[in-house]
Scaffold this motif. Sequence first.
Motif, PDB file in Angstrom:
ATOM      1  N   PHE A 159      14.077  72.073  -4.670  1.00 17.43           N
ATOM      2  CA  PHE A 159      13.719  72.988  -3.581  1.00 17.43           C
ATOM      3  C   PHE A 159      14.203  74.416  -3.854  1.00 17.43           C
ATOM      4  O   PHE A 159      13.698  75.380  -3.284  1.00 17.43           O
ATOM      5  N   ASP A 160      15.199  74.568  -4.722  1.00 14.98           N
ATOM      6  CA  ASP A 160      15.686  75.907  -5.060  1.00 14.98           C
ATOM      7  C   ASP A 160      14.997  76.464  -6.311  1.00 14.98           C
ATOM      8  O   ASP A 160      15.243  77.591  -6.703  1.00 14.98           O
ATOM      9  N   ASP A 161      14.161  75.641  -6.934  1.00  9.87           N
ATOM     10  CA  ASP A 161      13.489  76.036  -8.184  1.00  9.87           C
ATOM     11  C   ASP A 161      12.238  75.164  -8.323  1.00  9.87           C
ATOM     12  O   ASP A 161      12.197  74.237  -9.124  1.00  9.87           O
ATOM     13  N   PRO A 162      11.211  75.421  -7.494  1.00 13.67           N
ATOM     14  CA  PRO A 162      10.090  74.484  -7.366  1.00 13.67           C
ATOM     15  C   PRO A 162       9.217  74.323  -8.602  1.00 13.67           C
ATOM     16  O   PRO A 162       8.290  73.513  -8.594  1.00 13.67           O
ATOM     17  N   GLY A 163       9.534  75.039  -9.683  1.00 10.26           N
ATOM     18  CA  GLY A 163       8.800  74.827 -10.930  1.00 10.26           C
ATOM     19  C   GLY A 163       9.336  73.630 -11.706  1.00 10.26           C
ATOM     20  O   GLY A 163       8.810  73.282 -12.758  1.00 10.26           O
ATOM     21  N   THR A 164      10.411  73.000 -11.192  1.00  9.97           N
ATOM     22  CA  THR A 164      11.012  71.870 -11.912  1.00  9.97           C
ATOM     23  C   THR A 164      11.088  70.645 -11.014  1.00  9.97           C
ATOM     24  O   THR A 164      11.148  70.753  -9.793  1.00  9.97           O
TER      25      THR A 164
ATOM     26  N   ASN B 242      35.236  75.902   2.475  1.00  7.01           N
ATOM     27  CA  ASN B 242      34.106  76.809   2.575  1.00  7.01           C
ATOM     28  C   ASN B 242      32.819  75.972   2.558  1.00  7.01           C
ATOM     29  O   ASN B 242      32.317  75.628   1.503  1.00  7.01           O
ATOM     30  N   VAL B 243      32.339  75.603   3.720  1.00  9.35           N
ATOM     31  CA  VAL B 243      31.204  74.675   3.830  1.00  9.35           C
ATOM     32  C   VAL B 243      29.922  75.450   4.088  1.00  9.35           C
ATOM     33  O   VAL B 243      29.914  76.390   4.889  1.00  9.35           O
ATOM     34  N   THR B 244      28.832  75.046   3.454  1.00  8.42           N
ATOM     35  CA  THR B 244      27.554  75.731   3.671  1.00  8.42           C
ATOM     36  C   THR B 244      27.009  75.387   5.063  1.00  8.42           C
ATOM     37  O   THR B 244      27.387  74.378   5.646  1.00  8.42           O
ATOM     38  N   PRO B 245      26.093  76.201   5.556  1.00  2.00           N
ATOM     39  CA  PRO B 245      25.354  75.786   6.749  1.00  2.00           C
ATOM     40  C   PRO B 245      24.480  74.573   6.395  1.00  2.00           C
ATOM     41  O   PRO B 245      24.304  74.259   5.217  1.00  2.00           O
ATOM     42  N   VAL B 246      23.929  73.922   7.417  1.00  2.00           N
ATOM     43  CA  VAL B 246      23.073  72.749   7.194  1.00  2.00           C
ATOM     44  C   VAL B 246      21.790  73.179   6.483  1.00  2.00           C
ATOM     45  O   VAL B 246      21.169  74.172   6.858  1.00  2.00           O
ATOM     46  N   GLN B 247      21.418  72.433   5.441  1.00  2.00           N
ATOM     47  CA  GLN B 247      20.186  72.725   4.715  1.00  2.00           C
ATOM     48  C   GLN B 247      19.236  71.550   4.827  1.00  2.00           C
ATOM     49  O   GLN B 247      19.653  70.401   4.726  1.00  2.00           O
ATOM     50  N   ASP B 248      17.966  71.876   5.043  1.00  2.00           N
ATOM     51  CA  ASP B 248      16.957  70.831   5.209  1.00  2.00           C
ATOM     52  C   ASP B 248      16.477  70.373   3.838  1.00  2.00           C
ATOM     53  O   ASP B 248      15.827  71.134   3.119  1.00  2.00           O
ATOM     54  N   ARG B 249      16.792  69.158   3.465  1.00  2.00           N
ATOM     55  CA  ARG B 249      16.365  68.607   2.183  1.00  2.00           C
ATOM     56  C   ARG B 249      15.186  67.653   2.340  1.00  2.00           C
ATOM     57  O   ARG B 249      14.933  66.814   1.494  1.00  2.00           O
TER      58      ARG B 249
ATOM     59  N   PRO C 130       6.858  70.746   3.646  1.00  2.00           N
ATOM     60  CA  PRO C 130       5.785  71.541   4.248  1.00  2.00           C
ATOM     61  C   PRO C 130       5.752  72.986   3.761  1.00  2.00           C
ATOM     62  O   PRO C 130       4.679  73.550   3.573  1.00  2.00           O
ATOM     63  N   TRP C 131       6.947  73.572   3.520  1.00  2.00           N
ATOM     64  CA  TRP C 131       6.971  74.987   3.152  1.00  2.00           C
ATOM     65  C   TRP C 131       6.458  75.261   1.740  1.00  2.00           C
ATOM     66  O   TRP C 131       6.284  76.398   1.365  1.00  2.00           O
ATOM     67  N   TYR C 132       6.225  74.217   0.960  1.00  2.00           N
ATOM     68  CA  TYR C 132       5.649  74.417  -0.380  1.00  2.00           C
ATOM     69  C   TYR C 132       4.215  73.913  -0.484  1.00  2.00           C
ATOM     70  O   TYR C 132       3.578  74.075  -1.529  1.00  2.00           O
ATOM     71  N   GLU C 133       3.696  73.266   0.562  1.00  2.00           N
ATOM     72  CA  GLU C 133       2.356  72.661   0.473  1.00  2.00           C
ATOM     73  C   GLU C 133       1.280  73.666   0.072  1.00  2.00           C
ATOM     74  O   GLU C 133       0.387  73.360  -0.699  1.00  2.00           O
ATOM     75  N   SER C 134       1.381  74.897   0.598  1.00  2.00           N
ATOM     76  CA  SER C 134       0.335  75.884   0.323  1.00  2.00           C
ATOM     77  C   SER C 134       0.305  76.260  -1.165  1.00  2.00           C
ATOM     78  O   SER C 134      -0.693  76.776  -1.655  1.00  2.00           O
ATOM     79  N   ALA C 135       1.397  76.000  -1.868  1.00  2.00           N
ATOM     80  CA  ALA C 135       1.458  76.341  -3.299  1.00  2.00           C
ATOM     81  C   ALA C 135       1.318  75.107  -4.183  1.00  2.00           C
ATOM     82  O   ALA C 135       1.615  75.148  -5.377  1.00  2.00           O
ATOM     83  N   ARG C 136       0.848  73.982  -3.598  1.00  2.00           N
ATOM     84  CA  ARG C 136       0.807  72.705  -4.313  1.00  2.00           C
ATOM     85  C   ARG C 136       0.125  72.797  -5.686  1.00  2.00           C
ATOM     86  O   ARG C 136       0.657  72.320  -6.684  1.00  2.00           O
TER      87      ARG C 136
END
Length: 307
Positions: free
Chosen positions: A39-44, A233-240, A282-288
Amino acid sequence: MLRTDGIHHVTSISGGAQRNVDFYVGTLGLRLVKRTVNFDDPGTWHLYYGDRTGSPGTLITFFPWEGAHAGVSGAGEVAATAYSAPAARVMEWAESQGLESQLQERFGQQVLAFRDTDGSWLELVGSALEGTPDSESPGVTGFHGVTLSVRDPGATARLLTDVFGFETVGETDGRVRFGVQGEAPGRVVDLVEPESATPARLGSGSVHHVAFRARDDDHQQEFREALLSRGFNVTPVQDRQYFRSIYFREPGGVLFEIATDPPGMLIDETVESLGSELRLPPWYESARGRIAEALTPIATPNATPVG
Ligand code: ZN
């Protein structure tokens, strides 16, 4: 009292994706339960392997990077990922695969240690469970636990006991074992001191992080607050997509995640079709189209369990 139900998943870095699939499906007998992208590098790719339904506690996931340099082991890493498998099958299976392996006894259990195709240490811990006699896999039933190599095991131990609800359950040969609600498979963390103080260097064959289970978002929030109050030092919640995650580095340098059990692997596929095609949030579907084209094609070996 705050308490995890054990390991949710382990995420590692590998070299080529096909070699990774061949090993984890073809050799180890896991099911490829999700083909998605980093999700941080959708080419892989981001590939998930687990049991038939992709349950938490069975999931190992990989970021395959073609041509990644090899990781270097050292302090502050997950040094080994252990699976439970029927003791009766383990040796026979290793021999049939021609794997170079070491058999040890640890806490009264047989442990077979070997490396995957990228050099990552895996272990099969023999359990009393019966194997499937006609299976060519070792009959892995899920994680047994992880071994963390940390320079100051005391600080990591306190985190495990005070925040995650682990208890010390044994000590042998410089290895301290922690279990949560007993030491059932998937609920074990071993701490060992590294041979050298040099920090581990991330690369192929390295474990990137280990994730512990939270029952739901509220449970995860309780962990987050407990960690913040202790200065982590905890990150905010991330949607995986398949779980929601928070991350922090434990005192020994290992990246920890706390992942929710819901919604799980079945949010976008049926049990039968798990892992059969590229799934995108869903946030990557348009670039499928563009994403699919950039990915190296992969095929699952015939050993893939069917429906
Ligand atoms: Zn993760």
